[in-house]
Design a protein around this motif. Structure first.
Motif, PDB file in Angstrom:
ATOM      1  N   VAL A 131       8.959   2.498 -13.431  1.00 45.90           N
ATOM      2  CA  VAL A 131       8.670   3.785 -12.798  1.00 45.90           C
ATOM      3  C   VAL A 131       7.192   3.863 -12.407  1.00 45.90           C
ATOM      4  N   ASP A 132       6.921   4.708 -11.427  1.00 42.36           N
ATOM      5  CA  ASP A 132       5.551   5.088 -11.104  1.00 42.36           C
ATOM      6  C   ASP A 132       5.067   5.974 -12.252  1.00 42.36           C
ATOM      7  N   GLY A 133       4.166   5.433 -13.057  1.00 38.94           N
ATOM      8  CA  GLY A 133       3.771   6.128 -14.277  1.00 38.94           C
ATOM      9  C   GLY A 133       2.810   7.277 -14.084  1.00 38.94           C
ATOM     10  N   THR A 134       2.400   7.545 -12.853  1.00 35.70           N
ATOM     11  CA  THR A 134       1.446   8.620 -12.626  1.00 35.70           C
ATOM     12  C   THR A 134       2.086  10.002 -12.691  1.00 35.70           C
ATOM     13  N   LYS A 135       3.435  10.044 -12.722  1.00 33.74           N
ATOM     14  CA  LYS A 135       4.130  11.333 -12.754  1.00 33.74           C
ATOM     15  C   LYS A 135       5.104  11.374 -13.918  1.00 33.74           C
ATOM     16  N   ILE A 136       4.994  12.372 -14.761  1.00 32.92           N
ATOM     17  CA  ILE A 136       5.828  12.480 -15.950  1.00 32.92           C
ATOM     18  C   ILE A 136       7.298  12.622 -15.592  1.00 32.92           C
ATOM     19  N   GLU A 137       7.597  13.253 -14.448  1.00 33.36           N
ATOM     20  CA  GLU A 137       9.007  13.444 -14.073  1.00 33.36           C
ATOM     21  C   GLU A 137       9.706  12.113 -13.805  1.00 33.36           C
ATOM     22  N   ASN A 138       8.960  11.083 -13.455  1.00 30.82           N
ATOM     23  CA  ASN A 138       9.583   9.772 -13.243  1.00 30.82           C
ATOM     24  C   ASN A 138      10.118   9.206 -14.554  1.00 30.82           C
ATOM     25  N   PHE A 139       9.415   9.450 -15.639  1.00 25.81           N
ATOM     26  CA  PHE A 139       9.904   9.027 -16.950  1.00 25.81           C
ATOM     27  C   PHE A 139      11.119   9.857 -17.354  1.00 25.81           C
ATOM     28  N   GLU A 140      11.041  11.149 -17.096  1.00 25.06           N
ATOM     29  CA  GLU A 140      12.161  12.028 -17.450  1.00 25.06           C
ATOM     30  C   GLU A 140      13.442  11.592 -16.754  1.00 25.06           C
ATOM     31  N   ARG A 141      13.354  11.240 -15.479  1.00 24.38           N
ATOM     32  CA  ARG A 141      14.541  10.824 -14.727  1.00 24.38           C
ATOM     33  C   ARG A 141      15.062   9.459 -15.161  1.00 24.38           C
ATOM     34  N   ALA A 142      14.168   8.602 -15.626  1.00 23.11           N
ATOM     35  CA  ALA A 142      14.563   7.225 -15.947  1.00 23.11           C
ATOM     36  C   ALA A 142      15.208   7.072 -17.316  1.00 23.11           C
ATOM     37  N   ILE A 143      15.001   8.041 -18.200  1.00 20.24           N
ATOM     38  CA  ILE A 143      15.527   7.934 -19.562  1.00 20.24           C
ATOM     39  C   ILE A 143      17.054   8.034 -19.548  1.00 20.24           C
ATOM     40  N   LEU A 144      17.686   7.093 -20.256  1.00 20.43           N
ATOM     41  CA  LEU A 144      19.142   7.060 -20.412  1.00 20.43           C
ATOM     42  C   LEU A 144      19.501   7.287 -21.876  1.00 20.43           C
ATOM     43  N   PRO A 145      20.762   7.527 -22.177  1.00 23.72           N
ATOM     44  CA  PRO A 145      21.145   7.702 -23.582  1.00 23.72           C
ATOM     45  C   PRO A 145      20.801   6.505 -24.473  1.00 23.72           C
ATOM     46  N   ASN A 146      20.732   5.300 -23.882  1.00 17.27           N
ATOM     47  CA  ASN A 146      20.449   4.099 -24.670  1.00 17.27           C
ATOM     48  C   ASN A 146      19.005   3.618 -24.531  1.00 17.27           C
ATOM     49  N   THR A 147      18.113   4.488 -24.001  1.00 14.61           N
ATOM     50  CA  THR A 147      16.697   4.120 -23.896  1.00 14.61           C
ATOM     51  C   THR A 147      16.065   4.135 -25.282  1.00 14.61           C
ATOM     52  N   LYS A 148      15.435   3.019 -25.644  1.00 21.60           N
ATOM     53  CA  LYS A 148      14.830   2.896 -26.967  1.00 21.60           C
ATOM     54  C   LYS A 148      13.318   2.755 -26.932  1.00 21.60           C
ATOM     55  N   VAL A 149      12.768   2.298 -25.814  1.00 21.68           N
ATOM     56  CA  VAL A 149      11.329   2.036 -25.732  1.00 21.68           C
ATOM     57  C   VAL A 149      10.790   2.525 -24.388  1.00 21.68           C
ATOM     58  N   ILE A 150       9.627   3.160 -24.422  1.00 23.35           N
ATOM     59  CA  ILE A 150       8.844   3.424 -23.215  1.00 23.35           C
ATOM     60  C   ILE A 150       7.573   2.595 -23.325  1.00 23.35           C
ATOM     61  N   TYR A 151       7.357   1.743 -22.312  1.00 25.01           N
ATOM     62  CA  TYR A 151       6.225   0.812 -22.336  1.00 25.01           C
ATOM     63  C   TYR A 151       5.179   1.258 -21.311  1.00 25.01           C
ATOM     64  N   LEU A 152       3.938   1.398 -21.772  1.00 27.04           N
ATOM     65  CA  LEU A 152       2.856   1.941 -20.956  1.00 27.04           C
ATOM     66  C   LEU A 152       1.683   0.966 -20.877  1.00 27.04           C
ATOM     67  N   GLU A 153       0.883   1.128 -19.847  1.00 27.77           N
ATOM     68  CA  GLU A 153      -0.344   0.346 -19.680  1.00 27.77           C
ATOM     69  C   GLU A 153      -1.323   1.243 -18.946  1.00 27.77           C
ATOM     70  N   SER A 154      -2.218   1.865 -19.698  1.00 28.60           N
ATOM     71  CA  SER A 154      -3.065   2.906 -19.105  1.00 28.60           C
ATOM     72  C   SER A 154      -4.522   2.734 -19.524  1.00 28.60           C
ATOM     73  N   PRO A 155      -5.395   2.439 -18.536  1.00 28.78           N
ATOM     74  CA  PRO A 155      -5.126   2.108 -17.140  1.00 28.78           C
ATOM     75  C   PRO A 155      -4.529   0.702 -17.016  1.00 28.78           C
ATOM     76  N   ASN A 156      -3.869   0.458 -15.872  1.00 24.76           N
ATOM     77  CA  ASN A 156      -3.432  -0.917 -15.650  1.00 24.76           C
ATOM     78  C   ASN A 156      -4.636  -1.725 -15.157  1.00 24.76           C
TER      79      ASN A 156
END
Length: 390
Positions: A131-156
């Motif tokens: 996902v484009d990590g600059t917007k929180i709604e992108n994470f919200e939309r990408a989460i599924l019932p089986n999502t276990k990890v969110i991986y970040l790199e800030s700043p890239n």
């Protein structure tokens, strides 16, 4: 972090000098094995290798000093140190997934993180959504019932895009998802993701922690429960812990970390001022520059930005970028950053010449790392390299 706390961590924490002849520098415990006098003591360590020294694939006294310091710098309960940043990434993710799980990752993460997501984990039925990590709604939309990890790199490490760490941590906690953030760009001195709610923080210790381009290592911090879980399985099974000698080099690097970052920060600002007015430079990308699109978030999350920046060169042909990079006499062309030496790497090095498109801003990027040299020395080198293009 108060200065007195930082000074204590870097110079005293974990160092029991009375146990090793009051030596100022700790010894390198270059031992693979540790002996026991009692069978019961040996039995206890067999039951829990995280409790004492048994075999240096696991715990080692020199590594222990380093672990305590790095955990304290991150504001974490515990720390593991690996033989590379890639090992730390792999262990942190692999420990928290099983077949059929799903991962949400920020787009275009570090190369070996992406190769793990794309090439290794699918073999075990684990899928990744970028996902484009600059917007929180992108994470919200990408989460599924089986999502276990969110991986970040800030700043890239190219365009320095940020993620809102506090908002993502809150979202993930509500969904029961583990968050992992690569903090290699900032180091714990300039950003502390655990204080913002992130579960695990990793960094390439090869870079600013080592500081001398002579050691490869990775750091992972988090709760003691999580670090023990990873130690008991991923670290011991894969045998990818750091060696005692490399741990000692990292302890040495920590002694001068604040001074090196201060010097690099001052020099970087002078280099940026030069590059922003140069007619061959279309754009300078740096998280704490006034032109950076996420400047407000950067100021909220970061207290500094060290020495990594990107320029977008005005170029119609790939040969112009190649000429600039190959004309540098003192700034070396190499990957990584964080050492004493200044470096440059063109994005087009990952492209075949036929694929170069000057209309693509990314194709004209050159990442520059500002090291410990004098600002005038670096600026003069870039000036003659720019002149060689025309």
């Amino acid at each position: 972090m108060p200065d007195q706390d930082l000074s204590y961590i870097l110079n005293e924490l974990g160092e029991e000098r009375e146990q090793y002849f009051r030596a100022i520098a700790p010894p390198i415990m270059q031992s693979s094995n540790f002996a026991f006098k009692k069978v019961e003591d040996l039995r206890k360590v067999f039951e829990d290798e995280y409790s004492n020294y048994l075999y240096s694939r696991g715990l080692n006294p020199t590594v222990e000093i380093l672990r305590k310091k790095l955990a304290a710098l991150d504001g974490a309960e515990d720390c593991l140190v690996f033989n590379s940043g890639a090992s730390a990434i792999f262990a942190s993710v692999f420990a928290n997934i099983q077949s059929g799980d799903h991962i949400v990752s920020v787009g275009k993460p570090y190369t070996w993180a992406q190769k793990m997501f794309d090439n290794v984990l699918p073999r075990f039925g684990v899928a990744t959504t970028y996902v484009d990590g600059t917007k929180i709604e992108n994470f919200e939309r990408a989460i599924l019932p089986n999502t276990k990890v969110i991986y970040l790199e800030s700043p890239n490490s190219w365009d320095f895009a940020l993620q809102d760490l506090r908002a993502i941590a809150e979202l993930a906690r509500a969904e029961g998802i583990i968050t992992i953030c690569d903090n290699s760009y900032c180091t714990p001195l300039y950003q502390r993701p655990i204080e913002m709610g992130i579960d695990m923080v990793l960094q390439s210790a090869t870079k600013y922690i080592g500081g001398h381009s002579d050691v490869v290592a990775g750091v992972l911090t988090g709760t003691r429960e999580m670090m023990k879980k990873i130690f008991d399985n991923e670290l011991l099974n894969m045998g990818n812990g750091v060696s005692p000698f490399n741990a000692w080099l990292l302890i040495r690097g920590l002694r001068t970390l604040p001074l090196r970052l201060e010097r690099i920060t001052v020099t970087t600002r002078k280099v940026i001022d030069y590059l922003k007015q140069h007619p061959s430079v279309e754009e300078v990308i740096f998280p704490l520059d006034d032109s950076f699109p996420q400047l407000e978030l950067a100021r909220q999350q970061m207290t500094g930005a060290c020495g990594l920046l990107t320029i977008v060169m005005k170029a119609e042909k790939m040969e112009e970028i190649v000429t600039f990079c190959e004309s540098l006499r003192h700034i070396m062309m190499a990957v990584s950053w964080g050492g004493h030496e200044s470096l440059a790497i063109p994005r087009c090095a990952s492209l075949q010449p036929s694929a170069f498109n000057a209309a693509e801003k990314e194709h004209r990027m050159i990442r520059i790392y500002v090291g410990l040299e004098e600002a005038g020395y670096l600026i003069a080198d870039m000036e003659q390299a720019f002149a060689a293009v025309h």
